[in-house]
Design a protein around this motif. Sequence first.
Motif, PDB file in Angstrom:
ATOM      1  N   ARG A 134    -105.477  25.635  74.399  1.00 56.03           N
ATOM      2  CA  ARG A 134    -106.427  26.351  73.182  1.00 56.03           C
ATOM      3  C   ARG A 134    -105.981  27.733  73.056  1.00 56.03           C
ATOM      4  O   ARG A 134    -106.209  28.456  72.082  1.00 56.03           O
ATOM      5  N   LYS A 135    -106.062  28.576  73.887  1.00 56.96           N
ATOM      6  CA  LYS A 135    -105.628  30.129  73.951  1.00 56.96           C
ATOM      7  C   LYS A 135    -104.311  30.136  73.937  1.00 56.96           C
ATOM      8  O   LYS A 135    -103.962  31.547  73.584  1.00 56.96           O
ATOM      9  N   GLY A 136    -103.409  29.406  73.897  1.00 61.47           N
ATOM     10  CA  GLY A 136    -101.799  29.456  73.640  1.00 61.47           C
ATOM     11  C   GLY A 136    -101.230  30.323  74.656  1.00 61.47           C
ATOM     12  O   GLY A 136    -100.180  31.059  74.540  1.00 61.47           O
ATOM     13  N   ALA A 137    -101.635  30.540  75.801  1.00 60.64           N
ATOM     14  CA  ALA A 137    -101.418  31.212  77.316  1.00 60.64           C
ATOM     15  C   ALA A 137    -100.044  30.478  77.751  1.00 60.64           C
ATOM     16  O   ALA A 137     -99.191  31.071  78.288  1.00 60.64           O
ATOM     17  N   ASP A 138     -99.936  28.961  77.664  1.00 61.26           N
ATOM     18  CA  ASP A 138     -99.084  28.288  78.249  1.00 61.26           C
ATOM     19  C   ASP A 138     -98.052  27.613  77.288  1.00 61.26           C
ATOM     20  O   ASP A 138     -97.107  27.301  77.883  1.00 61.26           O
ATOM     21  N   THR A 139     -98.652  27.193  76.015  1.00 56.33           N
ATOM     22  CA  THR A 139     -98.009  26.593  75.145  1.00 56.33           C
ATOM     23  C   THR A 139     -98.019  27.107  73.852  1.00 56.33           C
ATOM     24  O   THR A 139     -98.824  27.797  73.239  1.00 56.33           O
ATOM     25  N   GLN A 140     -96.807  27.436  73.566  1.00 53.22           N
ATOM     26  CA  GLN A 140     -96.667  27.948  71.995  1.00 53.22           C
ATOM     27  C   GLN A 140     -95.804  26.940  71.007  1.00 53.22           C
ATOM     28  O   GLN A 140     -94.824  26.321  71.316  1.00 53.22           O
ATOM     29  N   VAL A 141     -96.585  26.619  69.890  1.00 50.79           N
ATOM     30  CA  VAL A 141     -96.030  25.728  68.871  1.00 50.79           C
ATOM     31  C   VAL A 141     -95.402  26.510  67.722  1.00 50.79           C
ATOM     32  O   VAL A 141     -96.236  27.456  67.031  1.00 50.79           O
ATOM     33  N   LEU A 142     -94.309  26.377  67.465  1.00 51.24           N
ATOM     34  CA  LEU A 142     -93.592  26.974  66.332  1.00 51.24           C
ATOM     35  C   LEU A 142     -93.215  25.903  65.319  1.00 51.24           C
ATOM     36  O   LEU A 142     -92.376  25.064  65.233  1.00 51.24           O
ATOM     37  N   PRO A 143     -93.848  26.178  63.961  1.00 51.67           N
ATOM     38  CA  PRO A 143     -93.501  24.972  63.026  1.00 51.67           C
ATOM     39  C   PRO A 143     -92.259  25.112  62.138  1.00 51.67           C
ATOM     40  O   PRO A 143     -92.002  26.478  62.008  1.00 51.67           O
ATOM     41  N   PHE A 144     -91.683  24.235  61.853  1.00 48.57           N
ATOM     42  CA  PHE A 144     -90.537  24.575  61.081  1.00 48.57           C
ATOM     43  C   PHE A 144     -90.355  23.283  60.067  1.00 48.57           C
ATOM     44  O   PHE A 144     -89.713  22.229  60.188  1.00 48.57           O
ATOM     45  N   HIS A 145     -90.726  23.570  58.917  1.00 54.38           N
ATOM     46  CA  HIS A 145     -90.946  22.368  57.913  1.00 54.38           C
ATOM     47  C   HIS A 145     -91.626  23.249  56.652  1.00 54.38           C
ATOM     48  O   HIS A 145     -91.749  24.387  56.346  1.00 54.38           O
ATOM     49  N   ALA A 146     -91.675  22.466  55.392  1.00 53.13           N
ATOM     50  CA  ALA A 146     -91.884  22.998  54.320  1.00 53.13           C
ATOM     51  C   ALA A 146     -93.321  23.335  54.156  1.00 53.13           C
ATOM     52  O   ALA A 146     -93.648  24.294  53.086  1.00 53.13           O
ATOM     53  N   ALA A 147     -94.150  23.238  54.840  1.00 55.12           N
ATOM     54  CA  ALA A 147     -95.603  23.917  54.623  1.00 55.12           C
ATOM     55  C   ALA A 147     -95.669  25.126  55.300  1.00 55.12           C
ATOM     56  O   ALA A 147     -96.795  25.794  55.016  1.00 55.12           O
ATOM     57  N   VAL A 148     -94.577  25.781  55.520  1.00 53.53           N
ATOM     58  CA  VAL A 148     -94.570  27.028  56.209  1.00 53.53           C
ATOM     59  C   VAL A 148     -93.398  28.063  55.190  1.00 53.53           C
ATOM     60  O   VAL A 148     -92.585  27.103  54.907  1.00 53.53           O
ATOM     61  N   SER A 149     -93.391  29.187  55.261  1.00 52.61           N
ATOM     62  CA  SER A 149     -92.704  29.845  54.396  1.00 52.61           C
ATOM     63  C   SER A 149     -91.404  30.002  55.028  1.00 52.61           C
ATOM     64  O   SER A 149     -91.120  29.714  56.161  1.00 52.61           O
ATOM     65  N   GLN A 150     -90.333  30.282  54.217  1.00 49.00           N
ATOM     66  CA  GLN A 150     -88.867  30.295  54.701  1.00 49.00           C
ATOM     67  C   GLN A 150     -88.891  31.570  55.913  1.00 49.00           C
ATOM     68  O   GLN A 150     -87.978  31.267  56.854  1.00 49.00           O
ATOM     69  N   GLU A 151     -89.572  32.803  55.516  1.00 48.13           N
ATOM     70  CA  GLU A 151     -89.394  33.695  56.565  1.00 48.13           C
ATOM     71  C   GLU A 151     -90.128  33.223  57.959  1.00 48.13           C
ATOM     72  O   GLU A 151     -89.419  33.797  59.072  1.00 48.13           O
ATOM     73  N   LEU A 152     -91.193  32.432  57.957  1.00 44.70           N
ATOM     74  CA  LEU A 152     -91.769  32.346  59.226  1.00 44.70           C
ATOM     75  C   LEU A 152     -90.691  31.055  59.819  1.00 44.70           C
ATOM     76  O   LEU A 152     -90.859  31.215  61.202  1.00 44.70           O
ATOM     77  N   ARG A 153     -90.043  30.188  59.078  1.00 40.73           N
ATOM     78  CA  ARG A 153     -89.285  29.195  59.772  1.00 40.73           C
ATOM     79  C   ARG A 153     -88.006  30.068  60.451  1.00 40.73           C
ATOM     80  O   ARG A 153     -87.722  29.787  61.405  1.00 40.73           O
TER      81      ARG A 153
END
Length: 179
Positions: A134-153
């Motif tokens: 939950r704190k994102g200290a050990d796991t980082q999730v990176l989305p890559f799909h149409a629900a996020v902007s091109q810049e973020l992808r």
Amino acid sequence: MLSIFLDEVDILCNDEEFEAAFQCIINSSPVTTQYLFGTVTLLVDIYNKIVEIPPDCEVIMRPGIHWTSPHLAEFLIDCSREEDSEKTPDTAFLNKKSAFIQLAEESLVTKGIVFCNRFETCRKVENALKCIDRKGADTQVLPFHAAVSQELRQANVKEFAASPTKDVSLFLVCTDMYV
């Protein structure tokens, strides 16, 4: 010579609009154009469609065309349901989710790519992974799909491709579909 490569041709040939669209490509391309079709599964009716489209089609089939790099670890996760359990998309997802979370918690995954068929499923997977840490200290999730902007992808792919960190697991959650 112009080469045109169409992957997943088995799926394309099942699309009602594909033949007309492909005929348009043929009509606007030079006569010397080379057409290459890729597929892992090739049913007889799809094969027959493929060899009809360009009349001088040469089919090359061989085993072992897909291989895994020796530097990658592959995991087969049994997500089978119990015989007497209800078979729904929700129960199927829950089975996959619990098996995947168990794998992520039990082994150090420095980098992982999770493919989903829809971005809604990507969101579910992202949330499940974030619940591990939950704190994102050990796991980082990176989305890559149409629900996020091109810049973020682009930023997420760049971060994923960078050298791995020793203490953080990176998961690129993506889909090739824009639905």
